[in-house]
Design a protein around this motif. Structure first.
Motif, PDB file in Angstrom:
ATOM      1  N   TYR A  32       0.843  -1.203  -0.019  1.00  0.00           N
ATOM      2  CA  TYR A  32       0.246  -0.094   0.096  1.00  0.00           C
ATOM      3  C   TYR A  32       0.708   1.310  -0.128  1.00  0.00           C
ATOM      4  O   TYR A  32       1.954   1.332   0.620  1.00  0.00           O
ATOM      5  N   ALA A  33       0.446   2.134  -0.734  1.00  0.00           N
ATOM      6  CA  ALA A  33       1.071   3.506  -0.441  1.00  0.00           C
ATOM      7  C   ALA A  33       0.507   4.277   0.662  1.00  0.00           C
ATOM      8  O   ALA A  33      -0.790   3.907   1.135  1.00  0.00           O
ATOM      9  N   MET A  34       1.162   4.788   1.295  1.00  0.00           N
ATOM     10  CA  MET A  34       1.027   5.382   2.510  1.00  0.00           C
ATOM     11  C   MET A  34       0.911   6.880   2.609  1.00  0.00           C
ATOM     12  O   MET A  34       1.810   7.581   2.131  1.00  0.00           O
ATOM     13  N   SER A  35      -0.153   7.527   3.222  1.00  0.00           N
ATOM     14  CA  SER A  35      -0.087   9.355   3.028  1.00  0.00           C
ATOM     15  C   SER A  35      -0.684   9.679   4.401  1.00  0.00           C
ATOM     16  O   SER A  35      -1.247   9.066   5.152  1.00  0.00           O
ATOM     17  N   TRP A  36      -0.183  10.846   4.753  1.00  0.00           N
ATOM     18  CA  TRP A  36      -0.795  11.631   5.854  1.00  0.00           C
ATOM     19  C   TRP A  36      -1.732  12.819   5.191  1.00  0.00           C
ATOM     20  O   TRP A  36      -1.335  13.515   4.359  1.00  0.00           O
ATOM     21  N   TYR A  37      -2.863  13.017   5.542  1.00  0.00           N
ATOM     22  CA  TYR A  37      -3.714  13.862   5.230  1.00  0.00           C
ATOM     23  C   TYR A  37      -3.964  14.726   6.914  1.00  0.00           C
ATOM     24  O   TYR A  37      -3.785  14.379   7.792  1.00  0.00           O
ATOM     25  N   ARG A  38      -4.323  15.950   6.783  1.00  0.00           N
ATOM     26  CA  ARG A  38      -5.028  16.875   7.874  1.00  0.00           C
ATOM     27  C   ARG A  38      -6.123  17.465   7.688  1.00  0.00           C
ATOM     28  O   ARG A  38      -6.424  17.700   6.338  1.00  0.00           O
ATOM     29  N   GLN A  39      -6.795  17.836   8.790  1.00  0.00           N
ATOM     30  CA  GLN A  39      -8.183  18.458   8.576  1.00  0.00           C
ATOM     31  C   GLN A  39      -8.157  19.433   9.514  1.00  0.00           C
ATOM     32  O   GLN A  39      -8.130  19.248  10.909  1.00  0.00           O
ATOM     33  N   ALA A  40      -8.317  20.804   9.409  1.00  0.00           N
ATOM     34  CA  ALA A  40      -8.409  21.836  10.178  1.00  0.00           C
ATOM     35  C   ALA A  40      -9.782  22.104  10.617  1.00  0.00           C
ATOM     36  O   ALA A  40     -10.696  21.981   9.514  1.00  0.00           O
ATOM     37  N   PRO A  41     -10.136  22.800  11.686  1.00  0.00           N
ATOM     38  CA  PRO A  41     -11.601  23.117  11.763  1.00  0.00           C
ATOM     39  C   PRO A  41     -12.219  24.099  10.704  1.00  0.00           C
ATOM     40  O   PRO A  41     -11.455  25.065  10.306  1.00  0.00           O
ATOM     41  N   VAL A  48      -1.174  15.937   2.986  1.00  0.00           N
ATOM     42  CA  VAL A  48       0.188  16.439   3.429  1.00  0.00           C
ATOM     43  C   VAL A  48       1.240  15.849   2.784  1.00  0.00           C
ATOM     44  O   VAL A  48       2.449  16.413   2.190  1.00  0.00           O
ATOM     45  N   ALA A  49       1.410  14.554   2.766  1.00  0.00           N
ATOM     46  CA  ALA A  49       2.480  13.603   1.966  1.00  0.00           C
ATOM     47  C   ALA A  49       2.031  12.238   1.755  1.00  0.00           C
ATOM     48  O   ALA A  49       1.377  11.832   2.376  1.00  0.00           O
ATOM     49  N   THR A  50       2.828  11.851   0.712  1.00  0.00           N
ATOM     50  CA  THR A  50       2.468  10.228   0.353  1.00  0.00           C
ATOM     51  C   THR A  50       3.817   9.814   0.073  1.00  0.00           C
ATOM     52  O   THR A  50       4.761  10.388  -0.427  1.00  0.00           O
ATOM     53  N   ILE A  51       3.764   8.235   0.354  1.00  0.00           N
ATOM     54  CA  ILE A  51       5.069   7.766   0.223  1.00  0.00           C
ATOM     55  C   ILE A  51       4.479   6.275  -0.746  1.00  0.00           C
ATOM     56  O   ILE A  51       3.606   5.811  -0.468  1.00  0.00           O
ATOM     57  N   THR A  52       5.125   6.027  -1.490  1.00  0.00           N
ATOM     58  CA  THR A  52       4.965   4.655  -2.418  1.00  0.00           C
ATOM     59  C   THR A  52       5.074   3.416  -1.601  1.00  0.00           C
ATOM     60  O   THR A  52       5.676   3.604  -0.439  1.00  0.00           O
ATOM     61  N   TYR A  95      -4.573  12.522   9.758  1.00  0.00           N
ATOM     62  CA  TYR A  95      -4.918  11.176   9.376  1.00  0.00           C
ATOM     63  C   TYR A  95      -3.944  10.448   8.847  1.00  0.00           C
ATOM     64  O   TYR A  95      -3.294  10.882   7.836  1.00  0.00           O
ATOM     65  N   CYS A  96      -3.642   9.061   9.180  1.00  0.00           N
ATOM     66  CA  CYS A  96      -2.961   8.171   8.394  1.00  0.00           C
ATOM     67  C   CYS A  96      -4.012   7.410   7.305  1.00  0.00           C
ATOM     68  O   CYS A  96      -5.127   7.082   7.518  1.00  0.00           O
ATOM     69  N   ASN A  97      -3.217   7.399   6.036  1.00  0.00           N
ATOM     70  CA  ASN A  97      -4.293   6.631   5.058  1.00  0.00           C
ATOM     71  C   ASN A  97      -3.427   5.637   4.374  1.00  0.00           C
ATOM     72  O   ASN A  97      -2.432   5.922   4.078  1.00  0.00           O
ATOM     73  N   ALA A  98      -3.952   4.434   4.046  1.00  0.00           N
ATOM     74  CA  ALA A  98      -3.525   3.519   2.988  1.00  0.00           C
ATOM     75  C   ALA A  98      -4.316   3.336   1.919  1.00  0.00           C
ATOM     76  O   ALA A  98      -5.538   3.078   2.158  1.00  0.00           O
ATOM     77  N   GLY A 113      -7.157   9.432  13.588  1.00  0.00           N
ATOM     78  CA  GLY A 113      -6.396  10.773  13.600  1.00  0.00           C
ATOM     79  C   GLY A 113      -5.768  11.271  14.978  1.00  0.00           C
ATOM     80  O   GLY A 113      -6.127  10.518  15.947  1.00  0.00           O
ATOM     81  N   THR A 114      -4.843  12.143  14.869  1.00  0.00           N
ATOM     82  CA  THR A 114      -4.104  12.546  15.765  1.00  0.00           C
ATOM     83  C   THR A 114      -3.993  13.961  15.957  1.00  0.00           C
ATOM     84  O   THR A 114      -3.632  14.725  14.911  1.00  0.00           O
ATOM     85  N   GLN A 115      -4.274  14.795  17.058  1.00  0.00           N
ATOM     86  CA  GLN A 115      -4.499  16.098  17.145  1.00  0.00           C
ATOM     87  C   GLN A 115      -3.012  16.773  17.224  1.00  0.00           C
ATOM     88  O   GLN A 115      -2.256  16.272  17.989  1.00  0.00           O
ATOM     89  N   VAL A 116      -2.760  17.874  16.419  1.00  0.00           N
ATOM     90  CA  VAL A 116      -1.657  18.465  16.501  1.00  0.00           C
ATOM     91  C   VAL A 116      -1.808  19.863  16.594  1.00  0.00           C
ATOM     92  O   VAL A 116      -2.653  20.620  15.763  1.00  0.00           O
ATOM     93  N   THR A 117      -1.391  20.770  17.709  1.00  0.00           N
ATOM     94  CA  THR A 117      -1.784  21.868  17.994  1.00  0.00           C
ATOM     95  C   THR A 117      -0.378  22.809  18.079  1.00  0.00           C
ATOM     96  O   THR A 117       0.364  22.393  18.820  1.00  0.00           O
TER      97      THR A 117
END
Length: 120
Positions: A32-41, A48-52, A95-98, A113-117
């Motif tokens: 699986y390609a893995m990615s990080w996404y983010r969602q602000a209020p 955010v970023a993807t890796i093969t 968020y982590c995504n596969a 999801g994990t909160q980053v402030t």
């Protein structure tokens, strides 16, 4: 059963760094390609970023280029996101995504999801 354990989020001051981790199970991680996404209020979820799958290729959002690095350890079924020079605008749930396409079928899994402030 697909599971993700995301960690590393928290409160950090502007200019600081965080390293997010996402440990996956329940599927063939190395396929699986893995990615990080983010969602602000009040905003849409954004990449955010993807890796093969083998880790040989990466892609970053323009807003994060030069400030973050995505990596993976297929032996540990874990993907990482190292973020530096953080800004208040980076505040979001990450968020982590596969994702993989196999035999004409798309598989798409999300972490919780994990909160980053970022704040002083």
């Amino acid at each position: 059963q697909v599971q993700f354990v995301e960690s590393g989020g928290g409160l950090v001051q502007p200019g600081g760094s965080l390293r997010l981790s996402c440990a996956a199970s329940g599927f063939t991680f190395s396929s699986y390609a893995m990615s990080w996404y983010r969602q602000a209020p009040g905003k849409e979820r954004e990449l955010v970023a993807t890796i093969t799958s083998a880790g040989g290729g990466t892609k970053y959002a323009d807003s994060m280029k030069g400030r973050c690095t995505i990596s993976r350890d297929n032996a540990e079924n874990t993907v990482y996101l190292q973020m530096n020079s953080l800004k208040p605008d980076d505040t979001a749930v990450y968020y982590c995504n596969a994702r993989a396409t196999m035999f004409g079928y798309e598989y798409n899994y999300w972490g919780q999801g994990t909160q980053v402030t970022v704040s002083s």
